[in-house]
Write a protein that holds these residues in place. Sequence first.
Motif, PDB file in Angstrom:
ATOM      1  N   SER A  86     -13.933  -0.903  15.026  1.00 38.80           N
ATOM      2  CA  SER A  86     -14.142  -1.566  13.733  1.00 38.80           C
ATOM      3  C   SER A  86     -14.559  -3.027  13.879  1.00 38.80           C
ATOM      4  CB  SER A  86     -12.865  -1.491  12.886  1.00 38.80           C
ATOM      5  OG  SER A  86     -12.482  -0.158  12.687  1.00 38.80           O
ATOM      6  N   ASP A  87     -13.921  -3.756  14.804  1.00 39.12           N
ATOM      7  CA  ASP A  87     -14.221  -5.181  14.916  1.00 39.12           C
ATOM      8  C   ASP A  87     -15.551  -5.479  15.611  1.00 39.12           C
ATOM      9  OD1 ASP A  87     -13.380  -4.434  17.447  1.00 39.12           O
ATOM     10  OD2 ASP A  87     -12.119  -6.201  17.764  1.00 39.12           O
ATOM     11  N   VAL A  88     -16.190  -4.470  16.181  1.00 39.81           N
ATOM     12  CA  VAL A  88     -17.490  -4.642  16.834  1.00 39.81           C
ATOM     13  C   VAL A  88     -18.635  -4.494  15.819  1.00 39.81           C
ATOM     14  CG1 VAL A  88     -19.055  -3.616  18.550  1.00 39.81           C
ATOM     15  CG2 VAL A  88     -16.626  -3.892  19.072  1.00 39.81           C
ATOM     16  N   ILE A  89     -18.397  -3.766  14.762  1.00 41.80           N
ATOM     17  CA  ILE A  89     -19.454  -3.439  13.796  1.00 41.80           C
ATOM     18  C   ILE A  89     -20.153  -4.673  13.218  1.00 41.80           C
ATOM     19  CG2 ILE A  89     -19.914  -2.328  11.560  1.00 41.80           C
ATOM     20  CD1 ILE A  89     -17.846  -0.185  12.451  1.00 41.80           C
ATOM     21  N   PRO A  90     -19.424  -5.734  12.825  1.00 42.04           N
ATOM     22  CA  PRO A  90     -20.136  -6.908  12.285  1.00 42.04           C
ATOM     23  C   PRO A  90     -21.135  -7.524  13.253  1.00 42.04           C
ATOM     24  CG  PRO A  90     -17.793  -7.058  11.775  1.00 42.04           C
ATOM     25  CD  PRO A  90     -17.966  -5.902  12.735  1.00 42.04           C
ATOM     26  N   GLY A  91     -20.963  -7.337  14.564  1.00 38.64           N
ATOM     27  CA  GLY A  91     -21.865  -7.900  15.560  1.00 38.64           C
ATOM     28  C   GLY A  91     -23.027  -6.999  15.944  1.00 38.64           C
ATOM     29  N   LEU A  92     -23.109  -5.816  15.356  1.00 34.86           N
ATOM     30  CA  LEU A  92     -24.205  -4.903  15.677  1.00 34.86           C
ATOM     31  C   LEU A  92     -25.535  -5.433  15.128  1.00 34.86           C
ATOM     32  CD1 LEU A  92     -22.565  -1.454  14.829  1.00 34.86           C
ATOM     33  CD2 LEU A  92     -22.975  -2.421  17.105  1.00 34.86           C
ATOM     34  N   MET A  93     -26.622  -4.903  15.653  1.00 36.14           N
ATOM     35  CA  MET A  93     -27.941  -5.273  15.143  1.00 36.14           C
ATOM     36  C   MET A  93     -28.005  -4.964  13.645  1.00 36.14           C
ATOM     37  SD  MET A  93     -30.515  -3.893  18.156  1.00 36.14           S
ATOM     38  CE  MET A  93     -30.292  -2.229  17.599  1.00 36.14           C
ATOM     39  N   ARG A  94     -28.709  -5.776  12.918  1.00 35.86           N
ATOM     40  CA  ARG A  94     -28.831  -5.583  11.464  1.00 35.86           C
ATOM     41  C   ARG A  94     -29.398  -4.208  11.127  1.00 35.86           C
ATOM     42  NH1 ARG A  94     -31.825 -10.442   8.729  1.00 35.86           N
ATOM     43  NH2 ARG A  94     -32.073  -8.734   7.281  1.00 35.86           N
ATOM     44  N   GLU A  95     -30.328  -3.724  11.948  1.00 31.18           N
ATOM     45  CA  GLU A  95     -30.940  -2.415  11.692  1.00 31.18           C
ATOM     46  C   GLU A  95     -29.898  -1.307  11.693  1.00 31.18           C
ATOM     47  OE1 GLU A  95     -33.923  -5.157  13.476  1.00 31.18           O
ATOM     48  OE2 GLU A  95     -31.937  -4.519  14.092  1.00 31.18           O
ATOM     49  N   VAL A  96     -28.819  -1.517  12.424  1.00 35.25           N
ATOM     50  CA  VAL A  96     -27.753  -0.520  12.491  1.00 35.25           C
ATOM     51  C   VAL A  96     -26.706  -0.787  11.414  1.00 35.25           C
ATOM     52  CG1 VAL A  96     -25.915   0.461  13.914  1.00 35.25           C
ATOM     53  CG2 VAL A  96     -28.117  -0.136  14.952  1.00 35.25           C
ATOM     54  N   LYS A  97     -26.072  -1.952  11.472  1.00 38.57           N
ATOM     55  CA  LYS A  97     -24.943  -2.215  10.575  1.00 38.57           C
ATOM     56  C   LYS A  97     -25.331  -2.266   9.102  1.00 38.57           C
ATOM     57  CE  LYS A  97     -25.029  -7.242  10.862  1.00 38.57           C
ATOM     58  NZ  LYS A  97     -24.363  -8.439  11.265  1.00 38.57           N
ATOM     59  N   ASP A  98     -26.577  -2.632   8.795  1.00 39.61           N
ATOM     60  CA  ASP A  98     -26.980  -2.743   7.395  1.00 39.61           C
ATOM     61  C   ASP A  98     -27.608  -1.473   6.837  1.00 39.61           C
ATOM     62  OD1 ASP A  98     -26.075  -5.333   7.545  1.00 39.61           O
ATOM     63  OD2 ASP A  98     -28.064  -6.245   7.656  1.00 39.61           O
ATOM     64  N   HIS A  99     -27.902  -0.500   7.713  1.00 42.81           N
ATOM     65  CA  HIS A  99     -28.609   0.698   7.233  1.00 42.81           C
ATOM     66  C   HIS A  99     -27.890   2.006   7.527  1.00 42.81           C
ATOM     67  CE1 HIS A  99     -31.977  -1.733   5.958  1.00 42.81           C
ATOM     68  NE2 HIS A  99     -31.907  -2.352   7.109  1.00 42.81           N
ATOM     69  N   GLU A 100     -26.988   2.011   8.488  1.00 50.23           N
ATOM     70  CA  GLU A 100     -26.222   3.229   8.782  1.00 50.23           C
ATOM     71  C   GLU A 100     -24.963   3.230   7.921  1.00 50.23           C
ATOM     72  OE1 GLU A 100     -26.847   5.845  10.766  1.00 50.23           O
ATOM     73  OE2 GLU A 100     -28.791   5.003  11.299  1.00 50.23           O
ATOM     74  N   PRO A 101     -24.561   4.383   7.411  1.00 46.87           N
ATOM     75  CA  PRO A 101     -23.318   4.433   6.638  1.00 46.87           C
ATOM     76  C   PRO A 101     -22.124   4.039   7.510  1.00 46.87           C
ATOM     77  CG  PRO A 101     -24.548   6.492   6.450  1.00 46.87           C
ATOM     78  CD  PRO A 101     -25.228   5.668   7.506  1.00 46.87           C
ATOM     79  N   MET A 102     -21.216   3.241   6.951  1.00 45.07           N
ATOM     80  CA  MET A 102     -20.032   2.805   7.699  1.00 45.07           C
ATOM     81  C   MET A 102     -19.249   4.005   8.219  1.00 45.07           C
ATOM     82  SD  MET A 102     -18.568   0.137   8.869  1.00 45.07           S
ATOM     83  CE  MET A 102     -19.562  -1.039   7.981  1.00 45.07           C
ATOM     84  N   LEU A 103     -19.219   5.074   7.432  1.00 45.52           N
ATOM     85  CA  LEU A 103     -18.506   6.285   7.826  1.00 45.52           C
ATOM     86  C   LEU A 103     -19.068   6.872   9.128  1.00 45.52           C
ATOM     87  CD1 LEU A 103     -16.296   8.214   6.767  1.00 45.52           C
ATOM     88  CD2 LEU A 103     -18.088   9.442   5.542  1.00 45.52           C
ATOM     89  N   ALA A 104     -20.355   6.637   9.385  1.00 48.58           N
ATOM     90  CA  ALA A 104     -21.000   7.162  10.595  1.00 48.58           C
ATOM     91  C   ALA A 104     -20.810   6.249  11.802  1.00 48.58           C
ATOM     92  CB  ALA A 104     -22.492   7.353  10.347  1.00 48.58           C
ATOM     93  N   LEU A 105     -20.340   5.036  11.583  1.00 47.28           N
ATOM     94  CA  LEU A 105     -20.201   4.068  12.659  1.00 47.28           C
ATOM     95  C   LEU A 105     -18.760   3.825  13.088  1.00 47.28           C
ATOM     96  CD1 LEU A 105     -22.633   1.293  11.344  1.00 47.28           C
ATOM     97  CD2 LEU A 105     -23.123   3.012  13.093  1.00 47.28           C
ATOM     98  N   ASP A 106     -17.876   3.677  12.127  1.00 47.99           N
ATOM     99  CA  ASP A 106     -16.528   3.150  12.365  1.00 47.99           C
ATOM    100  C   ASP A 106     -15.598   4.177  12.993  1.00 47.99           C
ATOM    101  OD1 ASP A 106     -14.138   1.789  12.364  1.00 47.99           O
ATOM    102  OD2 ASP A 106     -14.343   1.055  10.315  1.00 47.99           O
ATOM    103  N   GLY A 107     -15.264   3.944  14.255  1.00 48.40           N
ATOM    104  CA  GLY A 107     -14.352   4.822  14.990  1.00 48.40           C
ATOM    105  C   GLY A 107     -12.924   4.317  15.016  1.00 48.40           C
ATOM    106  N   GLY A 108     -12.594   3.360  14.136  1.00 48.68           N
ATOM    107  CA  GLY A 108     -11.239   2.823  14.105  1.00 48.68           C
ATOM    108  C   GLY A 108     -11.075   1.635  15.021  1.00 48.68           C
ATOM    109  N   GLN A 109      -9.851   1.183  15.155  1.00 46.75           N
ATOM    110  CA  GLN A 109      -9.554  -0.042  15.899  1.00 46.75           C
ATOM    111  C   GLN A 109     -10.139  -0.033  17.312  1.00 46.75           C
ATOM    112  OE1 GLN A 109      -5.400  -0.984  16.150  1.00 46.75           O
ATOM    113  NE2 GLN A 109      -5.746  -2.866  17.259  1.00 46.75           N
ATOM    114  N   ASP A 110     -10.015   1.076  18.026  1.00 49.32           N
ATOM    115  CA  ASP A 110     -10.526   1.131  19.396  1.00 49.32           C
ATOM    116  C   ASP A 110     -11.697   2.104  19.558  1.00 49.32           C
ATOM    117  OD1 ASP A 110      -9.217   3.530  19.155  1.00 49.32           O
ATOM    118  OD2 ASP A 110      -7.933   3.266  20.911  1.00 49.32           O
TER     119      ASP A 110
END
Length: 181
Positions: A86-110
């Motif tokens: 979860s804490d890595v997501i804000p640092g991802l490339m904009r093309e990923v974090k701004d266009h992929e659904p959070m549900l598809a990215l966020d694997g939880g704390q670790d």
Amino acid sequence: LEVLDLCTGSGAIAVSLGYYDSRIKVTATDISPAALKTAKKNAGGYNLNINFQEGDLWEAIGYNEKKQKGKKQFDMICSNPPYIPSDVIPGLMREVKDHEPMLALDGGQDGMDLYRRMAAIRNQEDADDLLDEIIDRYGDPPKGVMNLVEIALLRANARKVGITEIRQKGPEVLFTLHNLN
């Protein structure tokens, strides 16, 4: 051969398997109706043997995680679930974090939340063994998680799906299939 694709997302795994061999029957599941709509669109026009089911992991196929009982058996289970901490997501490339659904990215704390739930299906000892192996081989999760889980799933099902060789080359997991025809 019956294959379960958990967290199918856009359907890349399910469509690839179905396209590779028309004898493969794929059940593709996802918690997101939007993801399933995309997966169905991606499968359209190929006349593939794919059954799309909406639900949270195992419930999509009628499996009760707490009772560890289900209605369906599969020859192989594959998945590419959310694995980014979860804490890595804000640092991802904009093309990923701004266009992929959070549900598809966020694997939880670790990044391991869904892996724990999937591995725990058999029993807690198996889940602990899998996580221990990940830590021993790659360091703190989720580094190398995708490779290790892919290798474990491939090795467990190699004979059933015609895999004759599995090897790791850098960040890639490579395997050889014998001709299924």
